[in-house]
Motif scaffolding. Structure first.
Motif, PDB file in Angstrom:
ATOM      1  N   VAL D  11      22.024  -2.340  73.876  1.00 47.98           N
ATOM      2  CA  VAL D  11      23.199  -1.477  73.799  1.00 47.98           C
ATOM      3  C   VAL D  11      23.086  -0.384  74.860  1.00 47.98           C
ATOM      4  O   VAL D  11      22.012   0.188  75.050  1.00 47.98           O
ATOM      5  CB  VAL D  11      23.283  -0.834  72.392  1.00 47.98           C
ATOM      6  N   GLU D  13      23.403   3.181  75.835  1.00 54.80           N
ATOM      7  CA  GLU D  13      23.415   4.406  75.040  1.00 54.80           C
ATOM      8  C   GLU D  13      24.149   5.536  75.743  1.00 54.80           C
ATOM      9  O   GLU D  13      24.805   6.345  75.125  1.00 54.80           O
ATOM     10  CB  GLU D  13      21.975   4.875  74.781  1.00 54.80           C
ATOM     11  N   LYS D  14      23.987   5.600  77.054  1.00 52.34           N
ATOM     12  CA  LYS D  14      24.510   6.754  77.787  1.00 52.34           C
ATOM     13  C   LYS D  14      24.490   6.425  79.267  1.00 52.34           C
ATOM     14  O   LYS D  14      23.554   5.776  79.746  1.00 52.34           O
ATOM     15  CB  LYS D  14      23.593   7.958  77.523  1.00 52.34           C
ATOM     16  N   TRP D  21      20.878   5.012  80.011  1.00 49.73           N
ATOM     17  CA  TRP D  21      19.969   4.695  78.916  1.00 49.73           C
ATOM     18  C   TRP D  21      20.415   3.401  78.240  1.00 49.73           C
ATOM     19  O   TRP D  21      21.577   3.248  77.883  1.00 49.73           O
ATOM     20  CB  TRP D  21      19.962   5.819  77.878  1.00 49.73           C
ATOM     21  N   ARG D  23      19.260   0.652  75.000  1.00 51.31           N
ATOM     22  CA  ARG D  23      18.451   0.606  73.769  1.00 51.31           C
ATOM     23  C   ARG D  23      18.350  -0.836  73.278  1.00 51.31           C
ATOM     24  O   ARG D  23      19.363  -1.518  73.138  1.00 51.31           O
ATOM     25  CB  ARG D  23      19.104   1.483  72.691  1.00 51.31           C
ATOM     26  N   LEU D  84      13.684   2.254  74.187  1.00 52.83           N
ATOM     27  CA  LEU D  84      14.690   2.946  74.979  1.00 52.83           C
ATOM     28  C   LEU D  84      14.273   2.869  76.436  1.00 52.83           C
ATOM     29  O   LEU D  84      13.107   3.097  76.760  1.00 52.83           O
ATOM     30  CB  LEU D  84      14.780   4.418  74.560  1.00 52.83           C
ATOM     31  N   LYS D  86      15.207   4.275  80.301  1.00 53.72           N
ATOM     32  CA  LYS D  86      15.983   5.225  81.101  1.00 53.72           C
ATOM     33  C   LYS D  86      15.924   4.816  82.563  1.00 53.72           C
ATOM     34  O   LYS D  86      14.847   4.776  83.170  1.00 53.72           O
ATOM     35  CB  LYS D  86      15.394   6.637  80.959  1.00 53.72           C
ATOM     36  N   GLU D 106      11.236   4.383  70.663  1.00 54.77           N
ATOM     37  CA  GLU D 106      12.151   5.420  70.178  1.00 54.77           C
ATOM     38  C   GLU D 106      11.381   6.487  69.381  1.00 54.77           C
ATOM     39  O   GLU D 106      10.538   6.173  68.552  1.00 54.77           O
ATOM     40  CB  GLU D 106      13.226   4.773  69.297  1.00 54.77           C
TER      41      GLU D 106
END
Lengths: 128, 128, 128, 128
Positions: D11, D13-14, D21, D23, D84, D86, D106
Motif C-alpha cells: 500500500v 502510505e504517503k 512511503w 507499506r 515500511l 521510505k 513498523e
C-alpha cells in the motif's frame, strides 16, 4: 590508454570479442597496511578492463562513462605481484554495456581476489 | 592517513559521530578524457571516507578491509575543483560497517556527483 | 524448499558442485505492466538459486541469510515463459559465500534477462 | 498500484516531493525459516517504493523499469510487524532515476532492517 590516460600504468594485455585483459604492475603506491594491494588499485583496474571491453565493441568513444560499479573483494592480493583483470561482456545494449571483471594476482588465475560488475553508459551519438 | 597511506593526497576534513568528510585535491593525474575527474579518483575518495567512518567508530584498526563497494556516478564533476566525500554510517554491526558516501565537487554541495555504499569487514579481534 | 518455503513455487532443477538451477513457473501474479515478468519475481529466483548454492556447499543451514544482492536487469523476460536461474559460486569463504546468478527465459539460454551477484552470510556455528 | 499490480498487497502510505512511503503487511507467505521476513519480500517493497518515487516525479509511466537494484540486509525484521519502505530520490536524471530506500519494521523507524539503492530507466518517450 597511453593517449587518454597518460598517468595510468595499466597495460592492455589482450583484447578479443570474448574478453579483455588489463595488467596493473604493483608498486609501493598501490599497497596498503597489512602488506596487500589497496582497494582503489583494484577498482581502477576493474574499471579499465571494463572500459577496454566497451571500446572494443563500440569503437574508440572517449565519452563512454561508468554509470555503476559493484565490486566484491574476496581475498588479499599478494603484495609483490601484478594484478590481472579479465573483463567479459555480459550485455551489449544500445544505451549501456555491462561487463563482468575478475581480478587476479598474477600467477594465480584459479582464485580471483575480487569480482566486479561494471556498467558503462554509451553516449547517444554512438548508439548502435 | 599520513602513516598508513603516505602516497595518498586525500585529507581528512572533519570527523564526528554522525559523519566524516574527506577531500581530494584534483590535479592532472585525476582527470580523464572530456575534462572531468576519473571514476577511480571518485572510488578512492569514497573508500577513504568510509574507512574514516569505520576507524572513528571502532578505533584505529589498520586491518579493517573493504568487502563490497557499490557506486553510482550521477553527473560530471568539475575538472578544476576538489572532490569532497561525506561518509555517513548506515549500520554499525559486529562483523561489518555499512557506510553511505555522497561525493561532491567543492562548492556544489547541493548536487552529488556520485553516491556509494561501502561495506567494511571488521577483523574478529576488534569486534565489539 | 518445500519444507522451508512452502509458499514458494520455485523448483530446484539441478544441483552439483559447479552450479545450481532454479525454475520459477510464471503465472498471472508474476507479471507487470507491459506484459513482462516483474522485477521482484526475478530477484526472488536469483536469491533462491544463490541459497541452493550455499546449502549445497555448507549443508542444510536454515539460518544462512542474504547480506547483499546486486542485480542488473538486461532485457524483458517473455511473459509466457518460466524463468530459469543458474547459480555459480564465485567464492566460498568462511564467513560468506558469493554467488553469481544468470536468469533466463526458458528456451533462451543464450541471452540472460538479468544478472545478479548475491552474498550469503554464514552463521558462526557452521563456519568451516 | 491497484490497477497495475492487482496481486500486490503493498500500500502507498504517503508521497510528496521529498519521499515516498510504501507499506507491506506481513503474513505467513512473507516469512522464512528463523521466524523473520524473507529477503524477496524486502526486495519487492524496496522496488515498489522506488517505483512510487519515479512515478511521482515523471508521471504515471507504466513502462519505467528497474535497471539496477543493490540491497544490503542489516538486521532481522520482526516477523509479526509490517514493513515500511521510505524512498528518497538521489538523482532525477533524463535517462534514469536513482532512489535510496530504507526499510523498517513498523514501529522501529530508528533502525533500518535493510538499505537499497535502485535505478529506474526512463523510456525515451517520457524523458524530460
Amino acid at each position: 590508454m597511453r593517449d587518454q590516460f597518460p598517468q595510468s600504468t595499466i597495460v592492455v594485455e589482450k583484447v578479443d570479442e570474448q574478453e579483455a585483459w588489463a595488467r596493473q604492475p604493483v608498486g609501493a603506491s598501490h599497497l596498503r597496511p597489512g602488506g596487500t594491494v589497496s582497494g582503489p588499485t583494484m577498482m581502477a583496474v576493474a574499471d579499465t578492463a571494463a572500459y577496454i571491453v566497451v571500446l572494443s565493441h563500440i569503437g574508440i568513444v572517449p565519452l563512454a562513462v561508468t554509470s555503476n560499479l559493484n565490486i566484491n573483494f574476496l581475498r588479499k592480493p599478494e603484495a609483490g605481484k601484478a594484478l590481472l583483470a579479465k573483463g567479459t561482456p555480459l550485455h551489449l545494449g544500445r544505451r549501456s554495456v555491462l561487463t563482468e571483471v575478475n581480478i587476479y594476482s598474477e600467477g594465480q588465475l584459479e582464485k580471483p581476489v575480487a569480482h566486479a560488475v561494471v556498467t558503462y553508459a554509451i553516449p547517444s551519438s554512438r548508439r548502435r
